[in-house]
Design a protein around this motif. Structure first.
Motif, PDB file in Angstrom:
ATOM      1  N   GLN A 177      22.727 -12.340  -1.622  1.00  0.00           N
ATOM      2  CA  GLN A 177      23.714 -12.930  -0.733  1.00  0.00           C
ATOM      3  C   GLN A 177      23.263 -14.319  -0.300  1.00  0.00           C
ATOM      4  O   GLN A 177      24.057 -15.236  -0.155  1.00  0.00           O
ATOM      5  CB  GLN A 177      23.892 -12.035   0.497  1.00  0.00           C
ATOM      6  CG  GLN A 177      24.824 -12.580   1.575  1.00  0.00           C
ATOM      7  CD  GLN A 177      26.283 -12.372   1.245  1.00  0.00           C
ATOM      8  OE1 GLN A 177      26.598 -11.684   0.278  1.00  0.00           O
ATOM      9  NE2 GLN A 177      27.167 -12.934   2.027  1.00  0.00           N
ATOM     10  N   GLY A 178      21.968 -14.450  -0.102  1.00  0.00           N
ATOM     11  CA  GLY A 178      21.400 -15.736   0.308  1.00  0.00           C
ATOM     12  C   GLY A 178      19.895 -15.716   0.107  1.00  0.00           C
ATOM     13  O   GLY A 178      19.285 -14.658  -0.086  1.00  0.00           O
ATOM     14  N   ILE A 179      19.298 -16.890   0.135  1.00  0.00           N
ATOM     15  CA  ILE A 179      17.846 -16.999   0.010  1.00  0.00           C
ATOM     16  C   ILE A 179      17.366 -18.127   0.918  1.00  0.00           C
ATOM     17  O   ILE A 179      17.942 -19.219   0.939  1.00  0.00           O
ATOM     18  CB  ILE A 179      17.423 -17.236  -1.460  1.00  0.00           C
ATOM     19  CG1 ILE A 179      15.900 -17.337  -1.579  1.00  0.00           C
ATOM     20  CG2 ILE A 179      18.105 -18.448  -2.065  1.00  0.00           C
ATOM     21  CD1 ILE A 179      15.408 -17.325  -3.013  1.00  0.00           C
ATOM     22  N   PHE A 214      21.290 -20.934  -1.404  1.00  0.00           N
ATOM     23  CA  PHE A 214      20.270 -21.397  -0.467  1.00  0.00           C
ATOM     24  C   PHE A 214      20.879 -21.746   0.893  1.00  0.00           C
ATOM     25  O   PHE A 214      20.156 -21.979   1.854  1.00  0.00           O
ATOM     26  CB  PHE A 214      19.523 -22.599  -1.051  1.00  0.00           C
ATOM     27  CG  PHE A 214      18.609 -22.235  -2.183  1.00  0.00           C
ATOM     28  CD1 PHE A 214      17.304 -21.872  -1.939  1.00  0.00           C
ATOM     29  CD2 PHE A 214      19.063 -22.228  -3.491  1.00  0.00           C
ATOM     30  CE1 PHE A 214      16.449 -21.517  -2.987  1.00  0.00           C
ATOM     31  CE2 PHE A 214      18.236 -21.882  -4.547  1.00  0.00           C
ATOM     32  CZ  PHE A 214      16.929 -21.521  -4.293  1.00  0.00           C
ATOM     33  N   SER A 215      22.194 -21.779   0.950  1.00  0.00           N
ATOM     34  CA  SER A 215      22.892 -21.992   2.225  1.00  0.00           C
ATOM     35  C   SER A 215      23.472 -20.681   2.751  1.00  0.00           C
ATOM     36  O   SER A 215      23.978 -20.625   3.860  1.00  0.00           O
ATOM     37  CB  SER A 215      24.026 -23.009   2.050  1.00  0.00           C
ATOM     38  OG  SER A 215      23.524 -24.250   1.609  1.00  0.00           O
ATOM     39  N   GLY A 216      23.433 -19.627   1.917  1.00  0.00           N
ATOM     40  CA  GLY A 216      23.968 -18.334   2.321  1.00  0.00           C
ATOM     41  C   GLY A 216      23.039 -17.643   3.308  1.00  0.00           C
ATOM     42  O   GLY A 216      21.814 -17.770   3.228  1.00  0.00           O
ATOM     43  N   ARG A 217      23.608 -16.914   4.243  1.00  0.00           N
ATOM     44  CA  ARG A 217      22.819 -16.221   5.251  1.00  0.00           C
ATOM     45  C   ARG A 217      23.381 -14.828   5.505  1.00  0.00           C
ATOM     46  O   ARG A 217      24.562 -14.572   5.326  1.00  0.00           O
ATOM     47  CB  ARG A 217      22.785 -17.007   6.569  1.00  0.00           C
ATOM     48  CG  ARG A 217      22.010 -18.323   6.497  1.00  0.00           C
ATOM     49  CD  ARG A 217      20.528 -18.071   6.279  1.00  0.00           C
ATOM     50  NE  ARG A 217      19.760 -19.307   6.186  1.00  0.00           N
ATOM     51  CZ  ARG A 217      19.482 -19.929   5.055  1.00  0.00           C
ATOM     52  NH1 ARG A 217      19.923 -19.438   3.903  1.00  0.00           N
ATOM     53  NH2 ARG A 217      18.768 -21.033   5.045  1.00  0.00           N
ATOM     54  N   GLY A 236      21.706 -28.305  -8.575  1.00  0.00           N
ATOM     55  CA  GLY A 236      22.198 -28.647  -7.240  1.00  0.00           C
ATOM     56  C   GLY A 236      21.244 -28.263  -6.127  1.00  0.00           C
ATOM     57  O   GLY A 236      21.506 -28.544  -4.951  1.00  0.00           O
ATOM     58  N   ILE A 237      20.122 -27.644  -6.457  1.00  0.00           N
ATOM     59  CA  ILE A 237      19.161 -27.224  -5.439  1.00  0.00           C
ATOM     60  C   ILE A 237      18.621 -28.434  -4.684  1.00  0.00           C
ATOM     61  O   ILE A 237      18.321 -29.479  -5.278  1.00  0.00           O
ATOM     62  CB  ILE A 237      18.006 -26.415  -6.076  1.00  0.00           C
ATOM     63  CG1 ILE A 237      17.056 -25.906  -4.983  1.00  0.00           C
ATOM     64  CG2 ILE A 237      17.271 -27.217  -7.113  1.00  0.00           C
ATOM     65  CD1 ILE A 237      15.980 -24.962  -5.509  1.00  0.00           C
ATOM     66  N   ARG A 238      18.492 -28.301  -3.377  1.00  0.00           N
ATOM     67  CA  ARG A 238      18.006 -29.399  -2.545  1.00  0.00           C
ATOM     68  C   ARG A 238      16.483 -29.513  -2.610  1.00  0.00           C
ATOM     69  O   ARG A 238      15.792 -28.539  -2.889  1.00  0.00           O
ATOM     70  CB  ARG A 238      18.440 -29.170  -1.085  1.00  0.00           C
ATOM     71  CG  ARG A 238      19.946 -29.115  -0.893  1.00  0.00           C
ATOM     72  CD  ARG A 238      20.322 -28.630   0.493  1.00  0.00           C
ATOM     73  NE  ARG A 238      19.816 -27.278   0.742  1.00  0.00           N
ATOM     74  CZ  ARG A 238      20.197 -26.525   1.768  1.00  0.00           C
ATOM     75  NH1 ARG A 238      21.072 -26.985   2.635  1.00  0.00           N
ATOM     76  NH2 ARG A 238      19.699 -25.304   1.919  1.00  0.00           N
ATOM     77  N   ASP A 239      15.983 -30.705  -2.342  1.00  0.00           N
ATOM     78  CA  ASP A 239      14.539 -30.936  -2.368  1.00  0.00           C
ATOM     79  C   ASP A 239      13.814 -30.028  -1.382  1.00  0.00           C
ATOM     80  O   ASP A 239      12.718 -29.530  -1.671  1.00  0.00           O
ATOM     81  CB  ASP A 239      14.224 -32.399  -2.043  1.00  0.00           C
ATOM     82  CG  ASP A 239      14.642 -33.345  -3.163  1.00  0.00           C
ATOM     83  OD1 ASP A 239      14.827 -32.862  -4.302  1.00  0.00           O
ATOM     84  OD2 ASP A 239      14.779 -34.560  -2.898  1.00  0.00           O
TER      85      ASP A 239
END
Length: 267
Positions: A177-179, A214-217, A236-239
């Motif tokens: 669901q999120g990370i 990575f924005s999922g919570r 698309g992963i952020r730094d």
């Protein structure tokens, strides 16, 4: 998310619990509270749900409760370019003769197209994955006993499973669901219970997560980052998220999602 997709998510949510709150529906759809309230009002007028204080409930609740989270049919329309590329990279980690676990999900499901010529022993709680591999490959397929949850296309049992507890896997492939910094997150307690049992049966845990995850919570943490062997995601992963995984000692595999890569992934 388009209105039609939001309505499908909302209707699935009200079938899965006594009351789906506005806050829960905002998290599921990634839209505003005002938008969700308008959607609930519209569906209430159409007679498809009942508007209640703070949320909505089903007009005719099912005898079998559903699972929290978006339905499989909705998730499979979201970020599919990235999911296909991620799944192809995951399948390339498999070696003939290995026992593996593939957990149910729309990203993990895309792996099946690249496993048709393999000779693996596959344990899966996904009805869709099992059906595809049985019909289109010579892989050995093992499924757990339990209830089929149609919306998420998974087989779960509240009592655990004897087969699962005795199945060893070289790798387990799993979505989420999120990370985040606390680890992998899931939406439903039954999913967490099922996945916890499977995680312990695998040497390596490979997470398939497009960069939006990575924005999922969620309020439910499945496992910490220290249990994860590798994460496969898109460019698309952020730094900051790259650094988070590096600090935790998690191997990061970033896939290309160009038009050419997509054509090759489905060839």
């Amino acid at each position: 998310m388009h209105e039609t997709e939001r309505h499908r998510v909302i209707l699935a949510a009200v079938q899965a619990r006594p009351v789906a709150t506005v806050a829960e529906l905002v998290d599921m759809t990634g839209t505003s509270e005002a938008t969700i309230r308008r959607d609930i009002a519209a569906l209430h007028v159409q007679g498809q749900l009942r508007r209640v204080r703070g949320g909505a409930e089903a007009v005719n609740p099912p005898e079998q409760g559903g699972l929290m989270g978006r339905p499989f049919s909705v998730n499979e329309t979201i970020n599919m370019t990235a999911k296909r590329a991620i799944a192809r990279a995951a399948a390339e980690l498999c070696r003939d003769g290995e026992p593996i676990i593939i957990n149910g999900g729309t990203t993990t499901y895309q792996m099946v197209h690249h496993l048709t010529a393999r000779r693996l022993s596959v344990f899966t709680n996904s009805f869709a994955i099992a059906e595809f591999l049985i019909q289109n490959s010579r892989n050995s397929v093992v499924i757990p006993g339990g209830t089929i949850y149609r919306e998420q296309n998974v087989i779960l049992s509240p009592f655990g499973g004897v087969v699962a507890s005795h199945f060893y896997a070289k790798r387990m492939f799993i979505g989420c669901q999120g990370i985040g910094q606390h680890g992998l997150m899931e939406a439903d307690p039954m999913i967490v219970q099922s996945e916890l049992g499977l995680i312990g049966q695998a040497d390596e845990l490979i997470v398939l997560a497009d960069s939006s995850k990575f924005s999922g919570r969620s309020s439910l943490i499945l496992c910490g980052l220290d249990r994860i062997t590798a994460v496969i995601t898109d460019s698309g992963i952020r730094d900051a998220d790259r650094q988070m995984l590096e600090t935790a000692g998690v191997r990061l595999i970033v896939v290309e999602t160009s038009a050419e890569a997509v054509r090759n992934s489905v060839a």
